[in-house]
Write a protein that holds these residues in place. Structure first.
Motif, PDB file in Angstrom:
ATOM      1  N   VAL A   4     133.575  54.734  31.122  1.00 33.68           N
ATOM      2  CA  VAL A   4     133.982  54.825  29.719  1.00 33.68           C
ATOM      3  C   VAL A   4     135.253  54.020  29.507  1.00 33.68           C
ATOM      4  O   VAL A   4     136.074  53.867  30.406  1.00 33.68           O
ATOM      5  N   GLN A   5     135.393  53.505  28.302  1.00 32.53           N
ATOM      6  CA  GLN A   5     136.579  52.726  27.988  1.00 32.53           C
ATOM      7  C   GLN A   5     137.732  53.676  27.708  1.00 32.53           C
ATOM      8  O   GLN A   5     137.603  54.613  26.927  1.00 32.53           O
ATOM      9  N   LYS A   6     138.858  53.439  28.335  1.00 33.80           N
ATOM     10  CA  LYS A   6     140.026  54.295  28.164  1.00 33.80           C
ATOM     11  C   LYS A   6     140.547  54.196  26.737  1.00 33.80           C
ATOM     12  O   LYS A   6     140.540  53.121  26.141  1.00 33.80           O
ATOM     13  N   ASN A   7     140.978  55.337  26.197  1.00 31.99           N
ATOM     14  CA  ASN A   7     141.552  55.335  24.855  1.00 31.99           C
ATOM     15  C   ASN A   7     142.796  56.221  24.759  1.00 31.99           C
ATOM     16  O   ASN A   7     143.216  56.587  23.678  1.00 31.99           O
ATOM     17  N   MET A   8     143.373  56.572  25.917  1.00 31.75           N
ATOM     18  CA  MET A   8     144.578  57.407  25.940  1.00 31.75           C
ATOM     19  C   MET A   8     145.691  56.692  26.695  1.00 31.75           C
ATOM     20  O   MET A   8     145.499  56.233  27.818  1.00 31.75           O
ATOM     21  N   GLY A   9     146.848  56.652  26.080  1.00 32.45           N
ATOM     22  CA  GLY A   9     148.017  56.076  26.729  1.00 32.45           C
ATOM     23  C   GLY A   9     148.713  57.087  27.621  1.00 32.45           C
ATOM     24  O   GLY A   9     148.376  58.275  27.642  1.00 32.45           O
ATOM     25  N   ASN A  10     149.705  56.611  28.363  1.00 30.92           N
ATOM     26  CA  ASN A  10     150.419  57.470  29.304  1.00 30.92           C
ATOM     27  C   ASN A  10     151.138  58.632  28.621  1.00 30.92           C
ATOM     28  O   ASN A  10     151.126  59.748  29.125  1.00 30.92           O
ATOM     29  N   THR A  11     151.753  58.376  27.489  1.00 32.21           N
ATOM     30  CA  THR A  11     152.479  59.441  26.793  1.00 32.21           C
ATOM     31  C   THR A  11     151.517  60.543  26.367  1.00 32.21           C
ATOM     32  O   THR A  11     151.802  61.733  26.541  1.00 32.21           O
ATOM     33  N   PHE A  47     142.280  69.545  28.321  1.00 34.62           N
ATOM     34  CA  PHE A  47     143.453  68.663  28.313  1.00 34.62           C
ATOM     35  C   PHE A  47     143.623  67.964  29.664  1.00 34.62           C
ATOM     36  O   PHE A  47     143.855  66.761  29.717  1.00 34.62           O
ATOM     37  N   VAL A  48     143.517  68.708  30.743  1.00 32.29           N
ATOM     38  CA  VAL A  48     143.706  68.132  32.077  1.00 32.29           C
ATOM     39  C   VAL A  48     142.579  67.140  32.395  1.00 32.29           C
ATOM     40  O   VAL A  48     142.834  66.039  32.889  1.00 32.29           O
ATOM     41  N   ALA A  49     141.345  67.521  32.081  1.00 31.12           N
ATOM     42  CA  ALA A  49     140.205  66.636  32.379  1.00 31.12           C
ATOM     43  C   ALA A  49     140.309  65.324  31.610  1.00 31.12           C
ATOM     44  O   ALA A  49     140.123  64.242  32.193  1.00 31.12           O
ATOM     45  N   THR A  50     140.624  65.404  30.318  1.00 28.75           N
ATOM     46  CA  THR A  50     140.721  64.175  29.535  1.00 28.75           C
ATOM     47  C   THR A  50     141.914  63.337  29.973  1.00 28.75           C
ATOM     48  O   THR A  50     141.862  62.112  29.914  1.00 28.75           O
ATOM     49  N   SER A  51     142.969  63.991  30.439  1.00 30.82           N
ATOM     50  CA  SER A  51     144.136  63.247  30.930  1.00 30.82           C
ATOM     51  C   SER A  51     143.789  62.443  32.178  1.00 30.82           C
ATOM     52  O   SER A  51     144.201  61.294  32.308  1.00 30.82           O
ATOM     53  N   PHE A  52     143.047  63.050  33.097  1.00 29.89           N
ATOM     54  CA  PHE A  52     142.686  62.339  34.320  1.00 29.89           C
ATOM     55  C   PHE A  52     141.696  61.208  34.058  1.00 29.89           C
ATOM     56  O   PHE A  52     141.704  60.205  34.745  1.00 29.89           O
ATOM     57  N   MET A  53     140.843  61.374  33.049  1.00 29.09           N
ATOM     58  CA  MET A  53     139.878  60.323  32.719  1.00 29.09           C
ATOM     59  C   MET A  53     140.473  59.268  31.792  1.00 29.09           C
ATOM     60  O   MET A  53     139.878  58.213  31.601  1.00 29.09           O
ATOM     61  N   SER A  54     141.610  59.567  31.176  1.00 28.12           N
ATOM     62  CA  SER A  54     142.247  58.686  30.184  1.00 28.12           C
ATOM     63  C   SER A  54     141.309  58.409  29.018  1.00 28.12           C
ATOM     64  O   SER A  54     141.323  57.337  28.425  1.00 28.12           O
ATOM     65  N   PHE A  55     140.476  59.381  28.703  1.00 30.90           N
ATOM     66  CA  PHE A  55     139.478  59.217  27.651  1.00 30.90           C
ATOM     67  C   PHE A  55     139.348  60.513  26.861  1.00 30.90           C
ATOM     68  O   PHE A  55     139.147  61.579  27.432  1.00 30.90           O
ATOM     69  N   CYS A  56     139.463  60.414  25.540  1.00 26.95           N
ATOM     70  CA  CYS A  56     139.287  61.557  24.658  1.00 26.95           C
ATOM     71  C   CYS A  56     138.094  61.288  23.750  1.00 26.95           C
ATOM     72  O   CYS A  56     138.147  60.396  22.902  1.00 26.95           O
ATOM     73  N   PRO A  57     137.014  62.055  23.897  1.00 23.60           N
ATOM     74  CA  PRO A  57     135.832  61.816  23.074  1.00 23.60           C
ATOM     75  C   PRO A  57     136.076  62.074  21.588  1.00 23.60           C
ATOM     76  O   PRO A  57     135.386  61.504  20.743  1.00 23.60           O
ATOM     77  N   LEU A  58     137.052  62.896  21.242  1.00 21.55           N
ATOM     78  CA  LEU A  58     137.347  63.148  19.830  1.00 21.55           C
ATOM     79  C   LEU A  58     137.976  61.941  19.142  1.00 21.55           C
ATOM     80  O   LEU A  58     137.975  61.862  17.912  1.00 21.55           O
ATOM     81  N   TYR A  59     138.519  61.027  19.901  1.00 24.22           N
ATOM     82  CA  TYR A  59     139.108  59.822  19.311  1.00 24.22           C
ATOM     83  C   TYR A  59     138.040  58.823  18.860  1.00 24.22           C
ATOM     84  O   TYR A  59     138.289  58.006  17.984  1.00 24.22           O
ATOM     85  N   LEU A  60     136.855  58.859  19.480  1.00 17.73           N
ATOM     86  CA  LEU A  60     135.811  57.866  19.209  1.00 17.73           C
ATOM     87  C   LEU A  60     135.370  57.801  17.744  1.00 17.73           C
ATOM     88  O   LEU A  60     135.351  56.715  17.167  1.00 17.73           O
ATOM     89  N   PRO A  61     134.993  58.925  17.115  1.00 18.45           N
ATOM     90  CA  PRO A  61     134.502  58.819  15.737  1.00 18.45           C
ATOM     91  C   PRO A  61     135.533  58.271  14.756  1.00 18.45           C
ATOM     92  O   PRO A  61     135.193  57.704  13.723  1.00 18.45           O
ATOM     93  N   PHE A  62     136.796  58.434  15.103  1.00 18.97           N
ATOM     94  CA  PHE A  62     137.869  57.989  14.216  1.00 18.97           C
ATOM     95  C   PHE A  62     138.425  56.624  14.610  1.00 18.97           C
ATOM     96  O   PHE A  62     139.304  56.087  13.942  1.00 18.97           O
ATOM     97  N   GLY A  63     137.947  56.075  15.715  1.00 19.04           N
ATOM     98  CA  GLY A  63     138.415  54.773  16.173  1.00 19.04           C
ATOM     99  C   GLY A  63     139.862  54.805  16.640  1.00 19.04           C
ATOM    100  O   GLY A  63     140.545  53.793  16.565  1.00 19.04           O
ATOM    101  N   LEU A  64     140.314  55.953  17.125  1.00 24.07           N
ATOM    102  CA  LEU A  64     141.704  56.086  17.557  1.00 24.07           C
ATOM    103  C   LEU A  64     141.880  55.672  19.011  1.00 24.07           C
ATOM    104  O   LEU A  64     140.958  55.778  19.826  1.00 24.07           O
TER     105      LEU A  64
END
Length: 72
Positions: A4-11, A47-64
């Motif tokens: 999956v394409q990463k969509n989460m930054g380090n912060t 939160f922990v799972a999405t942090s390790f994957m650097s991917f949040c599926p909730l960001y996809l529909p909004f293009g975030l």
């Protein structure tokens, strides 16, 4: 594993891990009753799972994306 394409930054990732640790800490400090703890533990796990994957599926529909833009 899914590619999956990463969509989460380090912060974003760091804040999510800190929130997960705060939830666990509040439970062990006796601040959270068991009913709330079960739901919040599930949220902390997400939160922990999405942090390790650097991917949040909730960001996809909004293009975030919280990734920094690469400079050319």
């Amino acid at each position: 594993m899914l590619n999956v394409q990463k969509n989460m930054g380090n912060t974003d990732r760091i804040v999510r891990v800190i929130l997960a640790l705060a939830i666990v800490g509040m439970y062990f400090a006796g601040v959270l009753p068991m009913g709330w703890a079960i739901g919040l533990f599930a949220l902390a796990g997400i939160f922990v799972a999405t942090s390790f994957m650097s991917f949040c599926p909730l960001y996809l529909p909004f293009g975030l994306s919280t990734l920094r833009k690469k400079r050319a």
